[in-house]
Design an enzyme around this catalytic site. Structure first.
Site, PDB file in Angstrom:
ATOM      1  CE  LYS A 102      -3.787  -2.474   2.134  1.00 29.14           C
ATOM      2  NZ  LYS A 102      -4.449  -2.943   3.355  1.00 29.14           N
TER       3      LYS A 102
ATOM      4  CG  ASP B 121      -9.468  -0.095   4.898  1.00 26.87           C
ATOM      5  OD1 ASP B 121      -9.325  -0.400   3.699  1.00 26.87           O
ATOM      6  OD2 ASP B 121      -8.778  -0.583   5.813  1.00 26.87           O
TER       7      ASP B 121
ATOM      8  CD  GLN C  30      -3.352  -4.562   6.539  1.00 27.40           C
ATOM      9  OE1 GLN C  30      -3.230  -3.588   5.800  1.00 27.40           O
ATOM     10  NE2 GLN C  30      -4.051  -5.623   6.185  1.00 27.40           N
TER      11      GLN C  30
END
Ligand SMILES: NC(=O)c1ccc[n+]([C@@H]2O[C@H](COP(=O)([O-])OP(=O)(O)OC[C@H]3O[C@@H](n4cnc5c(N)ncnc54)[C@H](OP(=O)(O)O)[C@@H]3O)[C@@H](O)[C@H]2O)c1
Length: 295
Positions: A54, A121, A98
């Site tokens: 990422k 997200d 994460q």
């Protein structure tokens, strides 16, 4: 005739080029550089490689990206404090924690602490709720990537029988919801299967578009699909490793078996995966624009 391969690598590359051009324009016209913070707690190797990918993609596209790496024993309170600091930092437009988090940390509590305006997200209940209502919001990256794959491959969803295998909050439920929305890219008739589904094959065989996100290596075989169906394989299963220690990956679909019968199929790797990261970049750019009132 073998299926058309829907290359997530190629489609993601095109989108990243479009986004990089938008990032450059934002910087030259408005002096604004989108900022992403990724927070990694612990040393799970898969999570480490996802976060590294990422950050690498963000850098390559001109997005400022910072990784906060915390030890596995970090307390929930400390993590919440860090999220709050990022919420207040105007240079940070997107925050990604994460998953999975270590067991002693309540994942929902941490995700709900992220400012919904920085929730790139798309896991915050505000964004999940808006998505369900068909309002503009940050879409979760993997389902968003699947929509783009279908749209850019010219797959008609309106009136299509879509079957989703899996009902997780990050893939199954949101993609089912998005395919149902009354707008282009949606308008499908959607069925969702899970471990309590009585006869899954009866459903998958009806699917014009079959989306599989179960986390079971090669579970879908040719006799479970309809001739000519579009198959989106979300699964990423580590089934071994090479002599050099590199993970060998397999999807949830038995690619070699299905490829002769399907109309189109995403490979693993190189299908949905690259799209997920790309949509994170798209959301970060959107967050930066919205924060600056440029949208
Ligand atoms: N490529 C990407 O970017 C990306 C992103 C996210 C996830 N993934 C991959 O996608 C897969 C799914 O991820 P996830 O987070 O959604 O997984 P998850 O949270 O474990 O959910 C799996 C879902 O599949 C269902 N399921 C499992 N085995 C099944 C079976 N034999 N028959 C029918 N349904 C079954 C489960 O049903 P129940 O609810 O009844 O338990 C559950 O709803 C994993 O391999 C993951 O690594 C890839």
């Amino acid at each position: 005739m073998p299926a058309t391969i829907i290359s997530g690598v190629a489609i993601a590359k095109t989108i990243r080029e479009e986004l990089a051009a938008d990032v450059a324009t934002l910087s030259s016209r408005h002096g604004l550089v989108p900022g992403l913070v990724t927070i990694l707690v612990g040393e799970d190797p898969a999570s480490q490689s996802y976060v590294a990918a990422k950050n690498k993609t963000a850098h390559a596209m001109g997005i400022h990206s910072e990784q906060i790496t915390l030890p596995a024993e970090t307390s929930e309170a400390e993590l919440l404090r860090i999220v709050e600091t990022c919420n207040r930092n105007p240079a940070v437009h997107g925050i990604l924690v994460q998953l999975p988090l270590p067991r002693h940390i309540n994942e929902a509590k941490v995700l709900f602490a992220i400012d919904p305006a920085k929730d790139v997200d798309g896991f915050h209940p505000v964004n999940a709720g808006k998505m369900m209502l068909g309002e503009r919001c940050f879409l979760p990256c993997t389902p968003h990537g699947i929509l783009e794959l279908l749209q850019r491959s010219g797959v008609e969803t309106s009136g299509a029988e879509v079957v989703v295998v899996g009902r997780s909050n990050i893939v199954g439920k949101p993609i089912a919801n998005l395919m149902l929305q009354k707008r282009p890219g949606g308008n499908a008739t959607v069925t969702v299967c899970h471990t309590r589904t009585r006869d899954m094959t009866a459903h998958t065989r009806r699917a014009d578009i079959l989306i599989v996100a179960a986390g079971v290596a090669r579970m879908i075989k040719a006799d479970q699909i309809k001739e000519g169906a579009v198959i989106i394989d979300v699964g990423v299963n580590r089934i071994g490793q090479t002599a050099a220690g590199k993970a060998i990956l397999a999807g949830d679909v038995d690619f070699d078996d299905v490829v002769q019968k399907a109309g189109a199929i995403t490979p693993v790797p190189g299908g949905v995966g690259p799209m997920t990261i790309t949509m994170l970049m798209k959301n970060t750019l959107q967050a930066a624009r919205q924060a600056a009132g440029i949208d």
